[in-house]
Design a protein around this motif. Structure first.
Motif, PDB file in Angstrom:
ATOM      1  N   THR A  53       9.975  -5.895   9.601  1.00 32.54           N
ATOM      2  CA  THR A  53      11.007  -4.903   9.873  1.00 32.54           C
ATOM      3  C   THR A  53      10.733  -4.180  11.184  1.00 32.54           C
ATOM      4  OG1 THR A  53      11.484  -4.571   7.522  1.00 32.54           O
ATOM      5  CG2 THR A  53      12.097  -2.794   9.019  1.00 32.54           C
ATOM      6  N   MET A  54       9.488  -3.810  11.411  1.00 33.67           N
ATOM      7  CA  MET A  54       9.140  -3.122  12.661  1.00 33.67           C
ATOM      8  C   MET A  54       9.438  -4.007  13.872  1.00 33.67           C
ATOM      9  SD  MET A  54       8.136  -0.003  12.188  1.00 33.67           S
ATOM     10  CE  MET A  54       7.193   0.401  13.674  1.00 33.67           C
ATOM     11  N   GLN A  87       2.724   4.055   0.050  1.00 41.01           N
ATOM     12  CA  GLN A  87       2.854   3.222   1.238  1.00 41.01           C
ATOM     13  C   GLN A  87       4.320   2.924   1.545  1.00 41.01           C
ATOM     14  OE1 GLN A  87       1.449  -1.042   1.304  1.00 41.01           O
ATOM     15  NE2 GLN A  87      -0.176  -0.132   2.563  1.00 41.01           N
ATOM     16  N   HIS A 108       7.285  -4.712   5.931  1.00 47.08           N
ATOM     17  CA  HIS A 108       7.142  -3.655   6.934  1.00 47.08           C
ATOM     18  C   HIS A 108       6.893  -4.211   8.330  1.00 47.08           C
ATOM     19  CE1 HIS A 108       6.115   0.081   8.860  1.00 47.08           C
ATOM     20  NE2 HIS A 108       4.873  -0.303   9.074  1.00 47.08           N
ATOM     21  N   GLU A 109       5.958  -5.132   8.450  1.00 54.32           N
ATOM     22  CA  GLU A 109       5.651  -5.664   9.776  1.00 54.32           C
ATOM     23  C   GLU A 109       6.851  -6.390  10.368  1.00 54.32           C
ATOM     24  OE1 GLU A 109       2.148  -8.012   9.792  1.00 54.32           O
ATOM     25  OE2 GLU A 109       0.830  -6.390   9.094  1.00 54.32           O
ATOM     26  N   GLN A 121       5.741   5.931   3.399  1.00 53.15           N
ATOM     27  CA  GLN A 121       5.112   6.088   4.702  1.00 53.15           C
ATOM     28  C   GLN A 121       5.603   5.016   5.675  1.00 53.15           C
ATOM     29  OE1 GLN A 121       3.346   8.787   5.544  1.00 53.15           O
ATOM     30  NE2 GLN A 121       3.742   9.490   3.452  1.00 53.15           N
ATOM     31  N   HIS A 122       5.712   3.792   5.202  1.00 54.22           N
ATOM     32  CA  HIS A 122       6.253   2.725   6.029  1.00 54.22           C
ATOM     33  C   HIS A 122       7.699   3.037   6.415  1.00 54.22           C
ATOM     34  CE1 HIS A 122       3.261  -0.667   4.670  1.00 54.22           C
ATOM     35  NE2 HIS A 122       2.722   0.201   5.507  1.00 54.22           N
ATOM     36  N   THR A 127       7.857   5.497   9.276  1.00 55.48           N
ATOM     37  CA  THR A 127       7.497   4.841  10.535  1.00 55.48           C
ATOM     38  C   THR A 127       8.652   3.999  11.063  1.00 55.48           C
ATOM     39  OG1 THR A 127       5.180   4.761   9.822  1.00 55.48           O
ATOM     40  CG2 THR A 127       5.808   3.341  11.652  1.00 55.48           C
ATOM     41  N   GLU A 128       9.331   3.302  10.158  1.00 50.05           N
ATOM     42  CA  GLU A 128      10.467   2.466  10.553  1.00 50.05           C
ATOM     43  C   GLU A 128      11.629   3.301  11.063  1.00 50.05           C
ATOM     44  OE1 GLU A 128       9.185  -0.706   7.078  1.00 50.05           O
ATOM     45  OE2 GLU A 128      11.128   0.325   6.939  1.00 50.05           O
ATOM     46  N   ASP A 148       1.114   1.684  -3.844  1.00 51.03           N
ATOM     47  CA  ASP A 148       2.329   1.035  -3.345  1.00 51.03           C
ATOM     48  C   ASP A 148       3.469   2.005  -3.038  1.00 51.03           C
ATOM     49  OD1 ASP A 148       1.345  -1.465  -3.177  1.00 51.03           O
ATOM     50  OD2 ASP A 148       2.298  -2.248  -4.988  1.00 51.03           O
ATOM     51  N   ARG A 162       9.163  -5.324   0.864  1.00 50.66           N
ATOM     52  CA  ARG A 162       7.775  -5.565   1.258  1.00 50.66           C
ATOM     53  C   ARG A 162       7.666  -6.337   2.582  1.00 50.66           C
ATOM     54  NH1 ARG A 162       3.969  -4.252  -2.629  1.00 50.66           N
ATOM     55  NH2 ARG A 162       4.671  -4.086  -4.806  1.00 50.66           N
TER      56      ARG A 162
END
Length: 435
Positions: free
Chosen positions: A339-340, A22, A336-337, A25-26, A29-30, A19, A334
């Protein structure tokens, strides 16, 4: 008005083995997506021991990584703790300056004192001393960034001899300086010191306008610079500034879930009402139980940049009307998707108009503040920093109490020299045997 993102890196339990990896890393990317979308700054907090609520304990590390994946977005410490037990001033100067070079001059130097029992107690800081420690550390860290060499300081909480702290920042004389402001009196202090106010605002844009007007009034009437470069700016961050943007209000709320209120709950838990057992207390579980009792703890429409592009656009325009220079939008735990997608929609459909208006606003503000800044600069006090003693020098072996001498290096050098002598003797013997 500039629009930026704020990272706390919350990580609600339960945790799997991957966790935390990740999480970062997330985040990278953001941030890369935020740079392309046109966000102004990515602000990253620094907290210690606040498990679940905040796993951002080494912001300079993450920001350094982000600097290599971005080109334009500014990288802000929001904030770095200036208490010497946590971050000695010279180390602060080194890290800020190094990041400034790695990012090609994109650092925002946000500072703060810290307030939680977890952190102040964990680093043995007396809460009664934290304002004085911040003031001394701010002065020393800035002087370390700008003086060649730093000529030394002896205060109540910070003492350091003359040293030339390297590297120096790319931004001259130093990156913009900010201070965290949780109360109106802190905003007033920031204005009086002619530095930026990172203002926590939980009261909506109407009340924020009073705070913005007060900041600039105090800046004009009482501002007296304490840093070589002034930074007359005020931004807003708060529990009512979460971000979740989707094609419809319904989809945004679905993606937000109950997470939008975790920031405020975490503050209450760690700073006010909670009792915490390290490694045992389940903060997210307590939050979920609280939401069941009071669903209003989980944010809905009108309590953040949450909803469709039209909903979010109108929400942001309300803050823009307050006159605040910048707002920081919180990111959901939690998510990420979501947020992107939010970042992408913001960049395509919302940010462009704010960026265009901000460019004009910045130019108008600079012209408006010209006579004000002249008055503020006239109040600048002469530096009380000691002159550098040109006869001062240091060297030799470090010595301590009971005549202890740190002799590691001489012993290592002796061993190296002994090895060289033996090697030379063996080489000579080999030549003689061959000849």
């Amino acid at each position: 008005m500039k629009i930026s993102l704020f990272y706390e890196f919350p990580l609600p339990r339960p945790w799997s083995e991957d966790d935390e990896h990740q999480l970062f890393q997330h985040g990278l990317t953001e941030v890369e997506a935020a740079d392309k979308a046109g966000f102004s700054t990515v602000w990253l907090t620094e907290h210690h021991f606040l498990e679940e609520y905040c796993h951002s304990t080494a912001p300079e590390m993450f920001l350094a990584a982000a600097s290599q994946r971005t080109k334009n977005v500014r990288l802000g410490f929001g904030v770095m703790h200036l208490l010497p037990n946590i971050n000695p001033p010279a180390r602060i100067a080194e890290r800020v300056a190094t990041l400034d070079h790695l990012s090609n001059g994109r650092v925002e130097y946000g500072t703060g004192e810290g307030s939680s029992v977890a952190e102040l107690g964990g680093f043995n800081v007396d809460p009664a001393d934290k304002r004085a420690q911040w003031e001394e550390a701010l002065e020393v860290s800035i002087r370390c960034m700008t003086e060649e060499p730093f000529s030394g300081f002896k205060g109540e909480h910070v003492e350091m001899p003359a040293r030339n702290v390297v590297p120096k920042p790319l931004q001259k004389p130093h990156p913009p300086v900010w201070v965290a402001c949780t109360r109106p009196s802190s905003v007033e202090m920031a204005a009086q010191k002619a530095i930026g106010a990172l203002s926590f605002a939980y009261t909506g844009p109407e009340a924020l306008k009073e705070r913005v007007d007060g900041y600039y009034r105090d800046f004009e009437e009482q501002g007296a610079p304490v840093t070589p470069a002034i930074n007359p700016n005020i931004l807003a961050i708060g529990g009512d500034l979460s971000m979740m943007v989707a094609k419809s209000d319904e989809e945004a709320l679905k993606r937000l879930g109950t997470g939008g209120g975790f920031f405020s709950f975490g503050i209450m838990h760690y700073y006010l009402t909670g009792m915490h057992t390290p490694g045992r207390t389940k903060v997210w579980e307590r939050y979920q139980e609280a939401v069941k009792e009071d669903p209003t703890l989980a944010y809905g429409p009108g309590r953040g940049a949450i909803g469709s592009p039209d909903t979010v656009r109108e929400f942001l325009r309300g803050y823009e009307a307050s006159g605040v220079d910048e707002i920081i939008l919180l990111l959901n735990p939690r998510s990420h998707e979501g947020t992107m997608e939010s970042i992408e929609i913001m960049g395509n459909e919302i940010l462009p108009e704010f960026i265009e208006r901000d460019e004009k606003a910045v130019a108008d503000k600079a012209k408006r503040l010209e006579p004000v800044i002249e008055k503020v600069e006239a109040r600048r006090r002469p530096s009380e920093a000691p002159l550098f003693d040109e006869t001062y020098a240091f060297g030799g072996l470090p010595t301590g109490r009971n005549k202890f001498t740190a002799g590691e290096i001489p012993e290592a050098m002796a061993e190296i020299n002994e090895g060289r002598v033996k090697a030379a003797q063996q080489e000579k013997a080999a030549r003689e045997a061959a000849g």
